[in-house]
Design a protein around this motif. Structure first.
Motif, PDB file in Angstrom:
ATOM      1  N   LEU A 164      63.749  -6.556  24.303  1.00 21.43           N
ATOM      2  CA  LEU A 164      62.560  -7.355  23.995  1.00 21.43           C
ATOM      3  C   LEU A 164      61.350  -6.464  23.735  1.00 21.43           C
ATOM      4  O   LEU A 164      60.541  -6.740  22.833  1.00 21.43           O
ATOM      5  N   GLU A 165      61.220  -5.388  24.526  1.00 17.63           N
ATOM      6  CA  GLU A 165      60.115  -4.454  24.314  1.00 17.63           C
ATOM      7  C   GLU A 165      60.240  -3.763  22.966  1.00 17.63           C
ATOM      8  O   GLU A 165      59.260  -3.619  22.229  1.00 17.63           O
ATOM      9  N   GLN A 167      61.840  -4.942  20.359  1.00 17.43           N
ATOM     10  CA  GLN A 167      61.615  -5.961  19.341  1.00 17.43           C
ATOM     11  C   GLN A 167      60.118  -6.160  19.088  1.00 17.43           C
ATOM     12  O   GLN A 167      59.674  -6.197  17.939  1.00 17.43           O
ATOM     13  N   ARG A 168      59.326  -6.270  20.142  1.00 19.14           N
ATOM     14  CA  ARG A 168      57.878  -6.458  19.988  1.00 19.14           C
ATOM     15  C   ARG A 168      57.239  -5.256  19.303  1.00 19.14           C
ATOM     16  O   ARG A 168      56.364  -5.412  18.439  1.00 19.14           O
ATOM     17  N   SER A 169      57.671  -4.067  19.665  1.00 21.36           N
ATOM     18  CA  SER A 169      57.091  -2.862  19.065  1.00 21.36           C
ATOM     19  C   SER A 169      57.433  -2.747  17.589  1.00 21.36           C
ATOM     20  O   SER A 169      56.585  -2.365  16.770  1.00 21.36           O
ATOM     21  N   GLU A 171      58.198  -5.258  15.575  1.00 16.06           N
ATOM     22  CA  GLU A 171      57.528  -6.351  14.860  1.00 16.06           C
ATOM     23  C   GLU A 171      56.077  -6.001  14.531  1.00 16.06           C
ATOM     24  O   GLU A 171      55.512  -6.526  13.564  1.00 16.06           O
ATOM     25  N   ALA A 172      55.488  -5.109  15.321  1.00 19.59           N
ATOM     26  CA  ALA A 172      54.091  -4.732  15.104  1.00 19.59           C
ATOM     27  C   ALA A 172      53.931  -3.681  14.015  1.00 19.59           C
ATOM     28  O   ALA A 172      52.811  -3.382  13.602  1.00 19.59           O
ATOM     29  N   GLN A 178      60.887  -9.290   9.929  1.00 16.64           N
ATOM     30  CA  GLN A 178      61.567  -9.945  11.042  1.00 16.64           C
ATOM     31  C   GLN A 178      62.429  -8.934  11.794  1.00 16.64           C
ATOM     32  O   GLN A 178      63.005  -8.018  11.199  1.00 16.64           O
ATOM     33  N   THR A 214      58.376   4.853  17.217  1.00 13.71           N
ATOM     34  CA  THR A 214      58.539   3.797  18.214  1.00 13.71           C
ATOM     35  C   THR A 214      59.801   3.981  19.020  1.00 13.71           C
ATOM     36  O   THR A 214      59.788   3.912  20.254  1.00 13.71           O
TER      37      THR A 214
END
Length: 233
Positions: A164-165, A167-169, A171-172, A178, A214
């Motif tokens: 999840l971490e 994925q968020r990074s 996405e930014a 996506q 990242t």
């Protein structure tokens, strides 16, 4: 190094000393120090500088922590004059193998790791040796296979937050449309061998640069040893 990695080194050194026949009290002291380090709320820097006192971490354990900080596991082993291989502690993970049997395996059969033990068991090199019956070898083959699998896998309880971490990074990042979690983590496999992501982008150039930065950052700070699979671009 952080508290977790140093505590792991302390436990490993305690195991190696136990195999070597070291004083029981020293072995126990290092194991207690590892537990005390993880439980302490004080900063590692303050503990090392003796700005604070932590019950369970005595002068000898504090020196060992410093050696681990300054030169890693090899340096600490050199200071303590530990002669058995660093991987020998893995032998104690196997049910039925204690310090004395581990020392026999190391010196008499040149077995100093789980991988070496699996090879010796598979070739029947230990069959009918003192202390190694056919039934015991059968059990050990099963147990060693499970342990080796776990060495290269991570529990979903660790993998999912890391996914999840990541994925968020991702996405930014610029150019990303996506991001989704795939593979073992998406299927919630109890023990995952890798963390895999699928990414849709509309501009590959900035994404390539950002993704490398990242994933490298996350490998060091977020995933606790779980290495995110490099994305194929």
């Amino acid at each position: 190094m952080n508290k977790q990695s140093i505590a792991a080194n302390l436990r490993q050194i305690a195991d190696l000393l136990e195999i070597s026949g070291e004083n029981h009290y020293k072995v126990t002291a290092y194991r207690n120090a590892a537990a005390a380090l993880l439980q302490s709320s004080f900063r590692l820097e303050d503990i090392i500088s003796r700005s604070v006192s932590v019950p369970g971490i005595g002068p000898d354990s504090l020196n060992l922590i410093r050696w681990c900080m300054e030169g890693g596991l090899k340096s600490a082993m050199a200071h303590l004059k530990i002669s058995v291989p660093a991987t020998a502690h893995q032998l104690l993970w196997v049910p039925g193998i204690g310090p004395k049997t581990a020392m026999v395996l190391i010196h008499n059969h040149h077995v100093d790791s789980l991988a070496a033990l699996q090879a010796a068991l598979s070739s029947n090199r230990l069959l009918h040796k003192p202390g190694f019956s056919a039934a015991k070898i059968h059990r050990m083959k099963r147990d060693v296979a499970v342990l080796l699998e776990r060495m290269h896998s991570y529990p979903i309880a660790q993998v999912w937050p890391a996914a999840l971490e990541l994925q968020r990074s991702l996405e930014a990042l610029s150019g990303v449309d996506q991001v989704g979690v795939t593979g073992d983590a998406r299927r919630l496999v109890p023990m995952c061998k890798r963390l895999e992501m699928v990414v849709s982008v509309h501009d590959r150039t900035p994404f390539k640069r950002g993704a490398r930065q990242t994933t490298q950052r996350l490998k060091m700070t977020v995933t606790n040893g779980i290495l995110a699979r490099q994305i194929t671009l």
